[in-house]
Scaffold this motif. Structure first.
Motif, mmCIF file in Angstrom:
data_model
loop_
_atom_site.group_PDB
_atom_site.id
_atom_site.type_symbol
_atom_site.label_atom_id
_atom_site.label_comp_id
_atom_site.label_asym_id
_atom_site.label_seq_id
_atom_site.Cartn_x
_atom_site.Cartn_y
_atom_site.Cartn_z
ATOM 1 N N SER A 11 7.017 -3.920 -4.386
ATOM 2 C CA SER A 11 7.522 -5.819 -4.236
ATOM 3 C C SER A 11 7.423 -6.342 -5.651
ATOM 4 N N TYR A 12 7.887 -7.600 -5.877
ATOM 5 C CA TYR A 12 8.798 -7.961 -6.810
ATOM 6 C C TYR A 12 8.895 -9.756 -6.694
ATOM 7 N N TYR A 13 7.986 -10.235 -7.268
ATOM 8 C CA TYR A 13 7.611 -11.809 -8.467
ATOM 9 C C TYR A 13 9.034 -11.679 -9.248
ATOM 10 N N GLY A 14 10.061 -12.292 -9.133
ATOM 11 C CA GLY A 14 10.785 -12.207 -10.220
ATOM 12 C C GLY A 14 11.450 -10.547 -10.385
ATOM 13 N N LYS A 15 11.360 -10.106 -11.730
ATOM 14 C CA LYS A 15 11.824 -9.640 -12.090
ATOM 15 C C LYS A 15 10.382 -7.806 -12.019
ATOM 16 N N SER A 16 9.431 -8.448 -12.426
ATOM 17 C CA SER A 16 8.217 -7.967 -12.084
ATOM 18 C C SER A 16 7.507 -7.200 -10.698
ATOM 19 N N PRO A 17 7.535 -5.766 -10.782
ATOM 20 C CA PRO A 17 6.864 -4.868 -9.440
ATOM 21 C C PRO A 17 5.462 -5.461 -9.806
ATOM 22 N N VAL A 18 4.918 -6.123 -8.477
ATOM 23 C CA VAL A 18 3.661 -6.313 -8.090
ATOM 24 C C VAL A 18 2.891 -5.319 -7.510
ATOM 25 N N LEU A 19 3.475 -4.865 -6.424
ATOM 26 C CA LEU A 19 3.595 -3.529 -6.175
ATOM 27 C C LEU A 19 4.305 -2.114 -6.707
ATOM 28 N N GLN A 20 3.720 -0.916 -6.825
ATOM 29 C CA GLN A 20 3.938 0.074 -7.610
ATOM 30 C C GLN A 20 4.054 1.788 -6.809
ATOM 31 N N GLY A 21 5.247 1.758 -5.483
ATOM 32 C CA GLY A 21 4.802 2.776 -4.367
ATOM 33 C C GLY A 21 3.473 3.169 -3.895
ATOM 34 N N VAL A 22 3.712 1.302 -2.754
ATOM 35 C CA VAL A 22 2.785 2.173 -2.202
ATOM 36 C C VAL A 22 2.736 2.136 -1.161
ATOM 37 N N SER A 23 2.131 3.778 -0.590
ATOM 38 C CA SER A 23 2.030 3.649 0.769
ATOM 39 C C SER A 23 0.859 3.956 1.928
ATOM 40 N N PHE A 24 1.287 3.566 3.297
ATOM 41 C CA PHE A 24 -0.035 3.707 4.274
ATOM 42 C C PHE A 24 0.418 3.853 5.803
ATOM 43 N N ASP A 25 -0.527 4.559 5.989
ATOM 44 C CA ASP A 25 0.223 4.484 8.215
ATOM 45 C C ASP A 25 -1.179 3.620 8.181
ATOM 46 N N LEU A 26 -0.694 2.942 9.616
ATOM 47 C CA LEU A 26 -1.354 2.384 10.230
ATOM 48 C C LEU A 26 -1.177 2.522 11.732
ATOM 49 N N ASN A 27 -2.146 3.403 13.024
ATOM 50 C CA ASN A 27 -1.825 3.752 13.539
ATOM 51 C C ASN A 27 -2.070 3.054 14.503
ATOM 52 N N LYS A 28 -1.494 3.420 15.858
ATOM 53 C CA LYS A 28 -1.635 1.851 17.104
ATOM 54 C C LYS A 28 -3.932 1.948 17.296
ATOM 55 N N GLY A 29 -4.141 0.834 17.214
ATOM 56 C CA GLY A 29 -5.014 0.304 17.523
ATOM 57 C C GLY A 29 -6.621 0.844 15.898
ATOM 58 N N GLU A 30 -5.350 0.759 15.138
ATOM 59 C CA GLU A 30 -6.334 1.252 14.297
ATOM 60 C C GLU A 30 -6.804 0.064 13.694
ATOM 61 N N PHE A 31 -7.720 0.575 12.475
ATOM 62 C CA PHE A 31 -8.502 -1.272 11.859
ATOM 63 C C PHE A 31 -8.427 -0.535 10.261
ATOM 64 N N LEU A 32 -7.163 -1.292 9.069
ATOM 65 C CA LEU A 32 -7.682 -1.110 8.017
ATOM 66 C C LEU A 32 -8.024 -2.045 6.770
ATOM 67 N N ALA A 33 -8.803 -1.624 6.453
ATOM 68 C CA ALA A 33 -9.612 -2.395 5.304
ATOM 69 C C ALA A 33 -8.743 -2.252 3.849
ATOM 70 N N VAL A 34 -8.497 -2.956 3.486
ATOM 71 C CA VAL A 34 -7.085 -3.245 2.258
ATOM 72 C C VAL A 34 -8.089 -3.733 1.068
ATOM 73 N N MET A 35 -8.384 -2.800 -0.150
ATOM 74 C CA MET A 35 -9.498 -3.328 -1.242
ATOM 75 C C MET A 35 -9.632 -3.284 -2.122
ATOM 76 N N GLY A 36 -10.127 -4.303 -3.198
ATOM 77 C CA GLY A 36 -10.170 -4.004 -4.173
ATOM 78 C C GLY A 36 -9.838 -4.606 -5.592
ATOM 79 N N ARG A 37 -10.323 -4.865 -6.941
ATOM 80 C CA ARG A 37 -10.267 -6.428 -7.824
ATOM 81 C C ARG A 37 -9.710 -7.507 -6.865
ATOM 82 N N ASN A 38 -10.090 -8.680 -8.117
ATOM 83 C CA ASN A 38 -8.844 -9.092 -7.584
ATOM 84 C C ASN A 38 -7.079 -9.357 -8.490
ATOM 85 N N GLY A 39 -6.621 -9.806 -8.088
ATOM 86 C CA GLY A 39 -5.418 -9.882 -9.336
ATOM 87 C C GLY A 39 -4.640 -8.297 -9.081
#
Length: 233
Positions: A11-39
């Motif tokens: 995923s890009y802002y301008g020409k810079s990719p901020v997300l790089q090759g991110v994959s995940f699954d969210l199954n029916k009724g599942e709860f996924l927490a996305v974590m990490g430092r700021n930025g």
């Protein structure tokens, strides 16, 4: 309830990719927490799901439909509810008008406010005619969640919903998110810095660093050592 599958998202802002090759699954009724430092790309991941970045490549399926080519309103109408950081309620609108805004994403055309919203957040019923801008920060967050739920979503995406909120309302919001997942079967994708809450409420976690997934697993696998290594500042 629908599943969601992301495959090699860039995923890009301008020409810079901020997300790089991110994959995940969210199954029916599942709860996924996305974590990490700021930025590290957590908010960008949520915005990518909603079609709010400049460009996104890869694969993103919701149910049996590929959605990367859809507009943000089209994604909402499929049943993806989004509560952004900063809440983005309309301050001049009343509580009722703000909640009714959410119903315009309903494909069935209904404009009713579900009763359970006021059971979950009683203060919104009490302040139903008050302008959104006159509410406290925590009350505005409750309003933003109610607005998203008024569209009758299949999954709910929340970006740090308790950040900067008074402690007495934090518990209400956390309890509401868990109830929506466990009792109403809503799929949840939550960006959260509160490790104990994320660990106890979610089924699985995704840990991002520099736009990439560095760790993913079941929430009981998120040990204190991993928290110290990837989440402490």
């Amino acid at each position: 309830m629908e599943t969601m599958k992301a495959r090699e998202l860039y995923s890009y802002y301008g020409k810079s990719p901020v997300l790089q090759g991110v994959s995940f699954d969210l199954n029916k009724g599942e709860f996924l927490a996305v974590m990490g430092r700021n930025g590290v790309g957590k908010t960008t991941l949520l915005k990518s799901i909603m079609g709010l970045t400049d460009r996104c490549e890869g694969g993103l399926a919701f149910g049996d439909r590929e959605i990367l080519g859809l507009t943000t309103p089209q994604r909402s109408r499929l049943g993806i509810g989004y509560i952004p950081q900063g809440r983005e309620i309309i301050p001049q609108f009343t509580v009722r008008e703000n909640i009714l805004m959410g119903t315009f994403a309903r494909p069935d055309g209904k404009r009713d406010i579900p009763d359970y919203l006021f059971e979950m957040f009683p203060i919104l019923k009490e302040f139903i005619s008050r302008r959104g801008g006159d509410l406290s920060g925590g009350q505005q967050q409750q309003l933003a969640i109610a607005r998203a739920l008024a569209m009758d979503p299949k999954i709910l995406i929340l970006d740090e919903p308790t950040e900067g909120i008074q402690p007495n309302i934090v518990k209400q919001i956390e309890d509401a998110i868990v109830w929506l997942n466990r009792e109403r079967g809503l799929g949840i994708i939550l960006v959260e810095q509160n490790v104990p809450f994320a660990r106890s409420a979610s089924d699985r976690f995704l840990l991002l660093d520099k736009g990439r997934v560095v760790l993913a697993g079941k929430s009981d696998e998120l040990t204190d050592d991993l928290v110290d290594k990837h989440l402490t500042f």
